[in-house]
Design a protein around this motif. Structure first.
Motif, PDB file in Angstrom:
ATOM      1  N   GLU A   1     -14.726  -0.858  -4.677  1.00 21.34           N
ATOM      2  CA  GLU A   1     -14.355  -1.860  -3.667  1.00 21.34           C
ATOM      3  C   GLU A   1     -15.485  -2.890  -3.599  1.00 21.34           C
ATOM      4  O   GLU A   1     -16.651  -2.537  -3.566  1.00 21.34           O
ATOM      5  CB  GLU A   1     -14.138  -1.187  -2.307  1.00 21.34           C
ATOM      6  CG  GLU A   1     -13.886  -2.100  -1.149  1.00 21.34           C
ATOM      7  CD  GLU A   1     -12.728  -3.081  -1.344  1.00 21.34           C
ATOM      8  OE1 GLU A   1     -11.597  -2.648  -1.592  1.00 21.34           O
ATOM      9  OE2 GLU A   1     -12.975  -4.311  -1.235  1.00 21.34           O
TER      10      GLU A   1
ATOM     11  N   SER B   1       0.836  -1.205   0.000  1.00 16.36           N
ATOM     12  CA  SER B   1       0.000   0.000   0.000  1.00 16.36           C
ATOM     13  C   SER B   1       0.872   1.258   0.000  1.00 16.36           C
ATOM     14  O   SER B   1       0.604   2.224  -0.720  1.00 16.36           O
ATOM     15  CB  SER B   1      -0.898   0.020   1.246  1.00 16.36           C
ATOM     16  OG  SER B   1      -1.441  -1.248   1.524  1.00 16.36           O
TER      17      SER B   1
ATOM     18  N   ASP C   1     -17.941  -4.698  -8.329  1.00 12.30           N
ATOM     19  CA  ASP C   1     -16.911  -5.646  -8.750  1.00 12.30           C
ATOM     20  C   ASP C   1     -16.038  -4.959  -9.812  1.00 12.30           C
ATOM     21  O   ASP C   1     -16.501  -4.685 -10.916  1.00 12.30           O
ATOM     22  CB  ASP C   1     -17.605  -6.892  -9.335  1.00 12.30           C
ATOM     23  CG  ASP C   1     -16.622  -7.984  -9.687  1.00 12.30           C
ATOM     24  OD1 ASP C   1     -15.405  -7.764  -9.566  1.00 12.30           O
ATOM     25  OD2 ASP C   1     -17.090  -9.073 -10.092  1.00 12.30           O
ATOM     26  N   MET C   2     -14.819  -4.641  -9.425  1.00 18.38           N
ATOM     27  CA  MET C   2     -13.830  -4.048 -10.346  1.00 18.38           C
ATOM     28  C   MET C   2     -14.374  -2.766 -10.992  1.00 18.38           C
ATOM     29  O   MET C   2     -14.561  -1.782 -10.305  1.00 18.38           O
ATOM     30  CB  MET C   2     -13.449  -5.094 -11.388  1.00 18.38           C
ATOM     31  CG  MET C   2     -12.096  -4.913 -12.011  1.00 18.38           C
ATOM     32  SD  MET C   2     -10.688  -5.282 -10.949  1.00 18.38           S
ATOM     33  CE  MET C   2     -10.685  -7.039 -10.924  1.00 18.38           C
TER      34      MET C   2
HETATM   35  C1  LIG Z   1      -4.342  -5.999  -1.478  1.00 19.37           C
HETATM   36  S1  LIG Z   1      -5.850  -5.203  -0.994  1.00 19.37           S
HETATM   37  C2  LIG Z   1      -5.378  -3.488  -1.219  1.00 19.37           C
HETATM   38  C3  LIG Z   1      -6.236  -2.514  -0.450  1.00 19.37           C
HETATM   39  C4  LIG Z   1      -5.776  -1.048  -0.562  1.00 19.37           C
HETATM   40  N1  LIG Z   1      -5.893  -0.559  -1.915  1.00 19.37           N
HETATM   41  C5  LIG Z   1      -4.364  -0.900  -0.077  1.00 19.37           C
HETATM   42  O1  LIG Z   1      -3.463  -0.745  -0.930  1.00 19.37           O
HETATM   43  O2  LIG Z   1      -4.135  -0.939   1.143  1.00 19.37           O
HETATM   44  C6  LIG Z   1      -6.924  -5.519  -2.406  1.00 19.37           C
HETATM   45  C7  LIG Z   1      -8.283  -4.835  -2.300  1.00 19.37           C
HETATM   46  O3  LIG Z   1      -9.016  -5.070  -3.514  1.00 19.37           O
HETATM   47  C8  LIG Z   1     -10.345  -5.419  -3.190  1.00 19.37           C
HETATM   48  N2  LIG Z   1     -10.872  -6.230  -4.305  1.00 19.37           N
HETATM   49  C9  LIG Z   1     -10.534  -7.506  -4.639  1.00 19.37           C
HETATM   50  N3  LIG Z   1     -11.211  -7.908  -5.722  1.00 19.37           N
HETATM   51  C10 LIG Z   1     -11.995  -6.862  -6.088  1.00 19.37           C
HETATM   52  C11 LIG Z   1     -12.939  -6.678  -7.137  1.00 19.37           C
HETATM   53  N4  LIG Z   1     -13.208  -7.650  -8.014  1.00 19.37           N
HETATM   54  N5  LIG Z   1     -13.567  -5.488  -7.230  1.00 19.37           N
HETATM   55  C12 LIG Z   1     -13.306  -4.491  -6.333  1.00 19.37           C
HETATM   56  N6  LIG Z   1     -12.436  -4.616  -5.305  1.00 19.37           N
HETATM   57  C13 LIG Z   1     -11.777  -5.787  -5.184  1.00 19.37           C
HETATM   58  C14 LIG Z   1     -10.225  -6.200  -1.891  1.00 19.37           C
HETATM   59  O4  LIG Z   1     -11.437  -6.289  -1.184  1.00 19.37           O
HETATM   60  C15 LIG Z   1      -9.145  -5.390  -1.172  1.00 19.37           C
HETATM   61  O5  LIG Z   1      -9.709  -4.336  -0.437  1.00 19.37           O
END
Ligand SMILES: C[S@@+](CC[C@H](N)C(=O)[O-])C[C@H]1O[C@@H](n2cnc3c(N)ncnc32)[C@H](O)[C@@H]1O
Length: 203
Positions: A67, A24, A87-88
């Motif tokens: 998210e 992050s 989703d994405m």
């Molecule tokens: C590795 S974490 C990073 C969180 C934050 N951006 C950080 O850097 O601290 C990945 C994030 O992507 C979200 N995520 C995973 N798949 C996703 C999707 N298909 N659509 C939206 N968000 C998603 C997860 O819930 C999580 O919060």
């Protein structure tokens, strides 16, 4: 309530939401480095909102984030981020374009028995090769990128940096590593990808 402070941003953490870690911080620094006042910025998978909050605290940008985890979406909103729970890219209008798109994806190769219970699994589970979300992201991202825009994608050596770069190049993007850090068992990098290149210009 636990909060963290970084580069003039204050971020509240929450249960069932990914705690900001080395990945992050690396992405947040790269994002601030590439963001300019007035830019339209999109963060996919914002988690607590850490990366977006750091960008917002340091640049006057128009930022939205997506998210999938409802606890994370609520947490990021409480940290001042405009979040679409989706989703994405699914909840983003097709005609919207962004100058900077950032994503710290779930990038760990994950087998069935390595999955984490509940929504938090979305933070880690990159599928069997670590690249499931990245494949989908790479396919869709160009449709939301403004001419001259920049993508910043966080990837681990465990995910396959070369494979991810080649996947993005296959969609006509030019790629370059712009930040990296070695952690105990992996190297984390930020891949910068820029708009469509002409044939023969991809590498
Ligand atoms: C590795 S974490 C990073 C969180 C934050 N951006 C950080 O850097 O601290 C990945 C994030 O992507 C979200 N995520 C995973 N798949 C996703 C999707 N298909 N659509 C939206 N968000 C998603 C997860 O819930 C999580 O919060």
């Amino acid at each position: 309530m636990v909060t963290i402070n970084y580069r003039s941003a204050e971020i509240k953490l929450a249960e069932s939401v990914y705690d900001p870690a080395e990945d992050s911080y690396l992405l947040a620094d790269a994002a601030v480095g590439h963001a300019e006042d007035g830019m339209r910025v999109l963060e996919i998978g914002t988690g607590t909102g850490f990366v977006s909050a750091v960008v917002q605290a340091n640049r006057k940008v128009k930022l939205i984030a997506t998210e999938i985890n409802p606890y994370a979406a609520a947490c990021a909103r409480s940290n001042g981020i405009e979040v679409i729970r989706t989703d994405m890219f699914a909840g983003i209008r097709k005609d919207r374009q962004f100058d900077l798109i950032v994503f710290n994806p779930p990038y760990l190769p994950t087998s069935e028995d390595e999955k984490v219970p509940g929504w938090l699994n979305y933070a880690f589970d990159g599928g069997i090769d670590g690249r499931t979300s990245i494949r989908y992201f790479s396919e869709e991202v160009s449709g939301y990128l403004a001419p001259g825009g920049t993508i910043l994608l966080l990837v681990s050596s465990l995910t396959g940096i070369k494979e991810v770069s080649e996947r993005m190049q296959a969609y006509g993007l030019k790629t370059k590593i712009v930040a990296s850090v070695k952690c105990s068992f992996e190297e984390l990098v930020v891949i910068k990808a820029t708009g469509h290149s002409c044939p023969g210009e991809q590498k």
